[in-house]
Motif scaffolding. Structure first.
Motif, mmCIF file in Angstrom:
data_model
loop_
_atom_site.group_PDB
_atom_site.id
_atom_site.type_symbol
_atom_site.label_atom_id
_atom_site.label_comp_id
_atom_site.label_asym_id
_atom_site.label_seq_id
_atom_site.Cartn_x
_atom_site.Cartn_y
_atom_site.Cartn_z
ATOM 1 N N VAL A 30 -43.080 -32.763 76.536
ATOM 2 C CA VAL A 30 -41.849 -32.089 76.966
ATOM 3 C C VAL A 30 -41.121 -31.714 75.684
ATOM 4 C CG1 VAL A 30 -39.683 -32.292 78.228
ATOM 5 C CG2 VAL A 30 -41.752 -33.406 79.111
ATOM 6 N N GLY A 31 -41.224 -30.453 75.295
ATOM 7 C CA GLY A 31 -40.708 -30.012 74.000
ATOM 8 C C GLY A 31 -39.219 -29.708 74.045
ATOM 9 N N ILE A 32 -38.478 -30.278 73.102
ATOM 10 C CA ILE A 32 -37.035 -30.074 72.998
ATOM 11 C C ILE A 32 -36.738 -29.485 71.622
ATOM 12 C CG2 ILE A 32 -34.771 -31.195 73.017
ATOM 13 C CD1 ILE A 32 -36.068 -33.425 74.704
ATOM 14 N N GLY A 33 -35.980 -28.421 71.577
ATOM 15 C CA GLY A 33 -35.645 -27.784 70.316
ATOM 16 C C GLY A 33 -34.919 -28.718 69.374
ATOM 17 N N ALA A 34 -35.249 -28.627 68.092
ATOM 18 C CA ALA A 34 -34.668 -29.544 67.103
ATOM 19 C C ALA A 34 -33.154 -29.445 67.056
ATOM 20 C CB ALA A 34 -35.258 -29.248 65.725
ATOM 21 N N ARG A 35 -32.600 -28.254 67.317
ATOM 22 C CA ARG A 35 -31.153 -28.069 67.219
ATOM 23 C C ARG A 35 -30.457 -28.173 68.569
ATOM 24 N NH1 ARG A 35 -33.304 -24.558 63.484
ATOM 25 N NH2 ARG A 35 -33.163 -22.688 64.785
ATOM 26 N N ALA A 36 -31.164 -28.639 69.580
ATOM 27 C CA ALA A 36 -30.552 -28.782 70.901
ATOM 28 C C ALA A 36 -29.437 -29.815 70.862
ATOM 29 C CB ALA A 36 -31.607 -29.194 71.929
ATOM 30 N N TRP A 63 -38.282 -34.763 70.617
ATOM 31 C CA TRP A 63 -37.077 -34.158 70.013
ATOM 32 C C TRP A 63 -37.196 -34.397 68.520
ATOM 33 C CZ3 TRP A 63 -31.373 -36.131 70.837
ATOM 34 C CH2 TRP A 63 -30.480 -35.125 70.411
ATOM 35 N N HIS A 64 -37.668 -33.402 67.813
ATOM 36 C CA HIS A 64 -38.131 -33.617 66.444
ATOM 37 C C HIS A 64 -37.964 -32.334 65.638
ATOM 38 C CE1 HIS A 64 -40.800 -34.910 63.185
ATOM 39 N NE2 HIS A 64 -40.935 -36.086 63.771
ATOM 40 N N GLY A 65 -37.652 -32.487 64.371
ATOM 41 C CA GLY A 65 -37.556 -31.343 63.479
ATOM 42 C C GLY A 65 -38.902 -30.688 63.245
ATOM 43 N N ASP A 66 -38.864 -29.485 62.681
ATOM 44 C CA ASP A 66 -40.086 -28.715 62.446
ATOM 45 C C ASP A 66 -40.751 -29.189 61.158
ATOM 46 O OD1 ASP A 66 -40.054 -27.083 64.726
ATOM 47 O OD2 ASP A 66 -38.478 -25.865 63.853
#
Length: 525
Positions: free
Chosen positions: A106-112, A84-87
């Motif tokens: 396991v990719g989590i969108g930064a704005r989730a 869970w990380h910014g771009d």
């Protein structure tokens, strides 16, 4: 580690054919990073808004160092590691480091939001969550062992990462659908499906290692993944990363870094053209714009090409299916801006009406098989909805394929407005409304009605300080020859339309909003 043959999308014969035809590779993204470091060691790999820039040699070294650190914390082959990380530059180094450990991102969108993150963690069951400092506090409250990635270590030379990295047919990423309603479903990816997608993108856009990329879609999602991670690494090109998309920030980056390839959803492209600031920057370096994810309004797209001289290219597909079709720099303006391009010769596509194959009619719900598809949803969740009974992966759209093989999306199976028994395509309404010079972005949704069942409601963001009411909009549309049955019956102007974590207009929120407005009798227009 899950095998590609464990999914209804592939058989053993399929896998052999894809490799024999060169659509799938024997090498990985980690291999490509090492090759880039050897071939162009001093070329900038990534440069982000924090000022963190790494050459390919430094990127390779940082990935090795981070892989060793992860191994020391207990990350092992086959583990799932949530990110869970910014771009930033760091997220791409982290993805490669996890690959070198033989683990799965396991990719989590930064704005989730935390509700969405918790649902992804519950579904994917990772052993560890890695967050950046901005998200570390929220991450710590989610009940999973958490590490904060606060910096990168770059040595003079790579000194070796843990043994047993992933192969190109192994699962390397689990990401989520960026749907506009409900909680996300997790999609399972191998590198080779994205290797095929990369080959198509490079051929369609004549991409080379000399290109400079500006991807403005969150990294973990399909579109963001290939535009910011897969294709730049496989090409050995330079990528510029923004903290958050705004039209002015994107244009400033294009001018400053002489960006040649812009990658954005169509809403973002429309926002650039609607912002007067776009005219204040030199965008002449742009050569290609990859866009998609939503219907592309013709007028702003044509204006953008005139302004920049770039060719706008579209793909049609999804996070689950990959590409079904794509436009190329050799296609005509009409084909590039009004179609999803020719159906790929390597992807088998059928059209359905319910359970009936209507491919010969040229119109229906697409289903596909081929080298671009994912392994489907984690654990086979909803595979009865994703796949046909004989293993073809379904899209959620209604499409037309003309005799020359060009595909056009005419609406979504769930995105029609049913007015008095008449199916009205929301995307068609949006295309007409967005042609109005005062409209920057439009979204059409169904408005409950006691007589007709549903009516057409349009939400809009306007250009600058422009004003617009429903009567003015309808007068304009009628003057353009738009059918009366496609006219919006309510216009709600917002300062900003809500977006999903994938950057698309969050129509689910708009549907809830109009139901609320109709229910409580208040109109906050």
């Amino acid at each position: 580690m899950q095998s590609v043959t464990a999914s209804p999308a592939f058989t053993a014969d399929d896998v052999a054919r894809y490799r024999a035809n060169g659509w799938w590779s024997d090498t990985t993204l980690s291999d490509a990073v090492q090759a880039n470091a050897a071939r162009t060691p001093g070329r900038v790999a990534y440069l982000d808004h924090l000022g963190t820039g790494l050459t390919w040699t430094e990127f390779d070294s940082a990935a090795d160092a981070l892989a060793r650190e992860l191994a020391r914390t207990g990350v092992a082959h086959g583990d799932r590691i949530a990110v869970w990380h910014g771009d930033t530059t760091a997220i791409h180094v982290l993805f490669v480091a996890i690959e070198r450990c033989g683990a799965v991102v396991v990719g989590i969108g930064a704005r989730a939001g935390t509700r969405e993150v918790a649902a992804i963690l519950q579904s994917a069951e990772p052993q560890l969550l890695i967050a950046d400092p901005q998200r570390s506090a929220a991450a710590a409250d989610l009940g999973l062992r958490t590490l904060t990635l606060s910096g990168l270590s770059v040595g003079a030379e790579p000194s070796g990462s843990p043994q047993g990295g992933l192969g190109p047919d192994d699962v390397f990423l689990i990401n989520s659908t960026s749907g506009t309603t409900g909680l996300p479903k997790c999609v399972v990816h191998t590198q080779n499906r994205w290797h095929y997608f990369h080959q198509q993108a490079a051929a369609n856009g004549l991409l080379t290692s000399d290109d400079v990329f500006l991807p403005v879609i969150p990294t973990p999602f399909g579109f963001g993944l290939w535009t910011s991670h897969t294709t730049p690494i496989l090409l050995g090109a330079t990528t510029i990363l923004l903290d958050r998309f705004t039209a002015a920030a994107a244009c400033a980056a294009i001018e400053q870094h002489r960006v040649t390839v812009l990658c954005c959803v169509s809403t973002q492209l429309t926002m650039i053209m609607a912002d007067p600031a776009a005219r204040q920057y030199d965008l002449s370096s742009l050569r290609v714009v990859f866009t998609g994810g939503e219907a592309l309004p013709y007028r702003p797209a044509e204006d953008f090409e005139k302004l920049t001289g770039a060719a706008i290219l579209q793909f049609y597909g999804s996070n689950e299916t990959g590409l079904l079709s794509g436009t190329t720099v050799d296609d005509s303006l009409e084909h590039r801006l009004r179609t999803g391009g020719r159906v790929s010769a390597d992807m088998a596509v059928r059209l359905f009406d319910g359970d009936t194959d209507v491919t010969s009619s040229g119109r229906g719900q697409p289903a596909c098989r081929g080298p671009a598809t994912s392994l489907g949803y984690l654990g086979g969740v909803d595979h009865d909805k994703l796949f046909t009974a004989d293993g073809w992966m379904l899209m959620g759209d209604i499409c037309e394929i003309d005799p020359d093989g060009y595909l056009r999306v005419t609406g979504r199976t769930s995105d029609f407005i049913l007015r008095g028994g008449k199916n009205i395509s929301a995307s068609q309404v949006e295309d007409y409304v967005t042609a109005h010079p005062s409209v920057a972005i439009a979204a059409a949704v169904a408005m409950p009605d006691a007589v007709f069942g549903e009516k057409v409601c349009v939400y809009a963001e306007l250009v600058g300080s422009a004003t617009l009411d429903l009567a003015q909009l309808c007068e304009y549309l009628l003057a353009q020859g738009v059918s009366k049955e496609l006219l919006p019956e309510r216009l709600i102007v917002l300062d900003e339309l809500p977006r999903s974590s994938g950057g698309k207009v969050a129509k689910g929120q708009l549907r809830e909003d109009i139901r609320h407005r109709m229910g409580d009798g208040h109109d906050r227009n």
